[in-house]
Design a protein around this motif. Structure first.
Motif, short mmCIF file in Angstrom:
data_model
loop_
_atom_site.label_atom_id
_atom_site.label_comp_id
_atom_site.label_asym_id
_atom_site.label_seq_id
_atom_site.Cartn_x
_atom_site.Cartn_y
_atom_site.Cartn_z
N THR A 124 -10.89 -2.20 0.33
CA THR A 124 -10.12 -1.07 0.85
C THR A 124 -9.91 -1.24 2.35
O THR A 124 -10.64 -1.98 3.02
CB THR A 124 -10.83 0.27 0.58
N SER A 125 -8.95 -0.52 2.88
CA SER A 125 -8.63 -0.64 4.30
C SER A 125 -9.79 -0.20 5.19
O SER A 125 -10.00 -0.76 6.26
CB SER A 125 -7.37 0.15 4.62
N SER A 126 -10.58 0.78 4.76
CA SER A 126 -11.71 1.21 5.59
C SER A 126 -12.77 0.12 5.66
O SER A 126 -13.40 -0.07 6.71
CB SER A 126 -12.31 2.52 5.07
N TRP B 62 0.16 2.75 5.10
CA TRP B 62 -0.63 1.52 5.21
C TRP B 62 -1.28 1.42 6.59
O TRP B 62 -2.47 1.15 6.71
CB TRP B 62 0.27 0.31 4.94
N ARG C 156 -5.59 2.06 7.86
CA ARG C 156 -6.45 1.18 8.65
C ARG C 156 -6.85 1.84 9.97
O ARG C 156 -7.98 1.73 10.41
CB ARG C 156 -5.71 -0.13 8.94
N GLU D 262 -12.11 -3.10 5.46
CA GLU D 262 -11.53 -4.10 6.36
C GLU D 262 -11.68 -3.67 7.83
O GLU D 262 -12.00 -4.48 8.69
CB GLU D 262 -10.06 -4.32 6.03
N SER D 263 -11.45 -2.38 8.09
CA SER D 263 -11.58 -1.88 9.46
C SER D 263 -13.00 -2.05 9.98
O SER D 263 -13.22 -2.47 11.12
CB SER D 263 -11.17 -0.40 9.52
N VAL E 236 -4.29 -1.92 -0.38
CA VAL E 236 -5.64 -1.65 0.12
C VAL E 236 -5.88 -0.21 0.59
O VAL E 236 -6.99 0.13 0.97
CB VAL E 236 -6.00 -2.62 1.27
N HIS E 237 -4.87 0.62 0.60
CA HIS E 237 -5.03 2.00 1.08
C HIS E 237 -6.17 2.66 0.31
O HIS E 237 -6.21 2.63 -0.93
CB HIS E 237 -3.73 2.77 0.87
N ASP E 238 -7.13 3.26 1.01
CA ASP E 238 -8.29 3.89 0.38
C ASP E 238 -7.87 4.92 -0.68
O ASP E 238 -8.55 5.08 -1.70
CB ASP E 238 -9.16 4.60 1.42
N SER F 241 0.81 -1.22 0.00
CA SER F 241 0.00 0.00 0.00
C SER F 241 0.84 1.27 0.00
O SER F 241 0.52 2.23 -0.70
CB SER F 241 -0.94 0.02 1.20
#
Length: 198
Positions: free
Chosen positions: A153-155, A182, A186, A157-158, A135-137, A112
């Motif tokens: 995306t990381s958001s 990265w 998250r 996943e969060s 995956v970084h938004d 990322s």
């Protein structure tokens, strides 16, 4: 699971390419008998799992497509560049693939931090780009007409992590976070979701 993801990723690239092949052979990376696809990711160093191994999987799928006759008779050719999971190296890799190797499309992005740093170079290239693991938004948001991703995306996943914790009755959570792009990608959405849920 990884093979299925790589097959889907390579199939998406093939579909994007097949859909755009009404262009003449004068397009960069496109000849009468080949389609040159650039790939960037870590080929060396500790992050090679996010670059070299997925690229190997893409190559296997490209070999299968080529054995079946290619795309409209054109064989897929993968050109690899090592970004070492490093921001400056990723930008350099994109520039080399686009300007020197003159690829028709890009596929890659395993780390990322590196991919996020290279987003401007990718967007400016204006060629189809499929991100396969980063995956970084900020890589896909705001949307760019030439950047696609197969990863959550990381958001997202969060949010899924919070939902999982809630479903399992968690009352308190401990977080360990990296301070790089990265990790922040998250951590920040996770904190916003926790705050919104009280």
């Amino acid at each position: 699971m990884l093979r299925l993801r790589l097959v889907r990723c390579a199939a998406l690239v093939a579909a994007l390419i097949a859909g755009g092949l009404q262009a003449s052979a004068a397009e960069p990376g496109l000849t009468a008998d080949s389609i040159k696809i650039g790939s960037f990711g870590a080929l060396t160093g500790p992050g090679y799992l996010y670059g070299k191994l997925p690229m190997n999987g893409v190559e296997v799928v490209f070999d299968e497509i080529n054995a079946a006759g290619g795309i409209h008779g054109r064989k897929l050719q993968l050109v690899r560049e090592d970004d070492r999971c490093d921001a400056a190296s990723a930008i350099g890799a994109i520039q080399k693939l686009v300007h020197q190797d003159q690829v028709f499309a890009l596929i890659g992005g395993g780390c990322s931090n590196a991919t996020f740093a290279a987003r401007e170079a990718i967007e400016t290239a204006k060629i189809p780009t499929l991100i396969f693991a980063s995956v970084h938004d900020g890589i896909t948001q705001p949307p760019a007409p030439n950047i696609y991703s197969t990863a959550l995306t990381s958001s997202i996943e969060s949010e899924a992590q919070i939902l999982f914790a809630q479903q399992h009755g968690a009352k308190r959570l401990a977080m360990i976070s990296m301070k790089d792009a990265w990790g922040r990608a998250r951590y920040q959405p996770l904190m916003e979701i926790l705050k919104a849920k009280g």
